[in-house]
Design an enzyme around this catalytic site. Sequence first.
Site, short mmCIF file in Angstrom:
data_model
loop_
_atom_site.label_atom_id
_atom_site.label_comp_id
_atom_site.label_asym_id
_atom_site.label_seq_id
_atom_site.Cartn_x
_atom_site.Cartn_y
_atom_site.Cartn_z
N TRP A 14 0.84 -1.20 0.00
CA TRP A 14 0.00 0.00 0.00
C TRP A 14 0.88 1.25 0.00
O TRP A 14 0.53 2.27 -0.63
CB TRP A 14 -0.91 0.02 1.22
CG TRP A 14 -1.78 1.25 1.31
CD1 TRP A 14 -2.99 1.45 0.72
CD2 TRP A 14 -1.49 2.46 2.02
NE1 TRP A 14 -3.47 2.70 1.01
CE2 TRP A 14 -2.57 3.34 1.81
CE3 TRP A 14 -0.42 2.88 2.80
CZ2 TRP A 14 -2.61 4.63 2.36
CZ3 TRP A 14 -0.46 4.16 3.35
CH2 TRP A 14 -1.54 5.02 3.14
N HIS A 15 2.02 1.18 0.68
CA HIS A 15 2.89 2.35 0.78
C HIS A 15 3.66 2.63 -0.50
O HIS A 15 4.14 3.76 -0.68
CB HIS A 15 3.87 2.18 1.95
CG HIS A 15 3.25 2.41 3.28
ND1 HIS A 15 2.57 1.43 3.97
CD2 HIS A 15 3.17 3.53 4.06
CE1 HIS A 15 2.12 1.93 5.11
NE2 HIS A 15 2.46 3.20 5.18
N GLY A 16 3.80 1.67 -1.36
CA GLY A 16 4.49 1.95 -2.61
C GLY A 16 4.75 0.70 -3.42
O GLY A 16 4.85 -0.40 -2.88
N PHE A 37 2.24 8.25 -1.45
CA PHE A 37 1.65 6.93 -1.18
C PHE A 37 0.16 6.92 -1.53
O PHE A 37 -0.42 5.88 -1.57
CB PHE A 37 1.84 6.54 0.28
CG PHE A 37 3.29 6.58 0.71
CD1 PHE A 37 4.26 6.00 -0.09
CD2 PHE A 37 3.66 7.21 1.88
CE1 PHE A 37 5.59 6.03 0.30
CE2 PHE A 37 4.99 7.23 2.27
CZ PHE A 37 5.94 6.66 1.47
#
Length: 468
Positions: free
Chosen positions: A316-318, A468
């Site tokens: 989800w963060h990258g 993000f």
Amino acid sequence: MVFSSLTFLYIFLPLCLLFYFIVKDIRVKNIVLLIFSLCFYAYGEPKYIFLMVLTVLVDYICGLLIDKYRGTKYSKLFLAVSAVITLSFLALFKYADFFAENVNSVFSVNIRPLGFSLPIGISFYTFQALTYVADVYRGRVKVQRSFPKLLLYVSMFPQLIAGPIVRYSEVEKQLAERRTSIIGASSGILRFSVGLLKKTLVANYAGELCSALLGDNLAKTSSLGAFAGIIAFTIQIYFDFSAYSDMAIGLGKIFGFDFPENFNYPYTAKSVNDFWRRWHMTLSGFFRDYVYIPLGGNRKRWAVNMFTVWVLTGFWHGASWNYLLWGLYYFFFLMLEKVYIGEGLKRIPSFIGRIYSLAVIIIGWAFFYFEDMGRLRLFFKDLFFANGFLSLSDRTVITNYLLVLIIGIIFSLPIAKVFRNIGFKLSENKKGRIITGAVQTAAVIICLLVSTACLVGDSYNPFLYFRF
């Protein structure tokens, strides 16, 4: 547009507040807030505003159909349609090129990357839209029959770009009826101003120190330089992200909304599990309620469910392997605590648990910071004395920014709680309220003046979680 910009502070926000408070009818206020929210997003990425509106439109229609066919198999079908289409937008723009590159590398094929830039805030507004549809399906909220209201919920500029992730159930009633009190607005202004100061005075300068120590000359960084650099990033990411949350919550209060808290002094955690009850709490809550529990939670295959959550949390963060490693890193320690050492951590002195937690957290930020695996390995080599204990250049850089490190460490502690408690006690009588009001006013003015001074000449200082 970012909150920590002169354009936002002295043009956009004053105009928005002026038009918002001129009108009295809540429906007109919503229209004003919606127009300014769409302008806020379009200022930075006008072409992607249509993607956000399309996402909301899909979920609006699916919500209506879920409600119409409630209790039938079609209700679940439209929930699936909503999830597939909404997540497909996220996958297309955020992950398609990443997987194409890796497939090309592994199978020696030539899939052409799409080359899309990442729409700002897509991870946040995608999750917010999904919470609405999921909660309509579960019967936790009533279906929203007004498309502009649903669009306002998703696009509201205070929390649009980097959270907190606000669930529809948390603002459902406030979209239809809310009041802005003097006390609420004043506390919102103070919260916003403090967040602005955290961003401009601490996060930005901690970021400069981090870049100076862990930037282009990483091959020459000393052991203490590498350690100071990752400490600087530890301070930067907390003050940067919590500053945005403070500013979002403060703006929400000014407009009459109560957004959920997102941080609770995470660096005082006594365990890794405790850290994730304090860090980015709205994201943790989302994965718990909309992924972990629906998969079975603690009732069945809990280890597999937890693994799934942390793989998703990482990605989800990258779209990069370092974020997956970061997610699996925390999965390992959370499993370790759940199965082996969790009870022991409760029995040992709290300061030992805090030292253990901080060590895990700080090392974990290295996986988060370095997207290049080669640079990550180089960092760990530096950390273990590959270039000596401390070089002259690193010592000069650390000395120049030492005050920032000290301020960051001190204000990572729950000092603000002490001031709030003092303020609450003083406010119990009329004289105390006058003193508290005067102190708050002075604090707001000082925060704005100092922040403005920091921003002059600094044309762009985006929040880390924008990407993000």
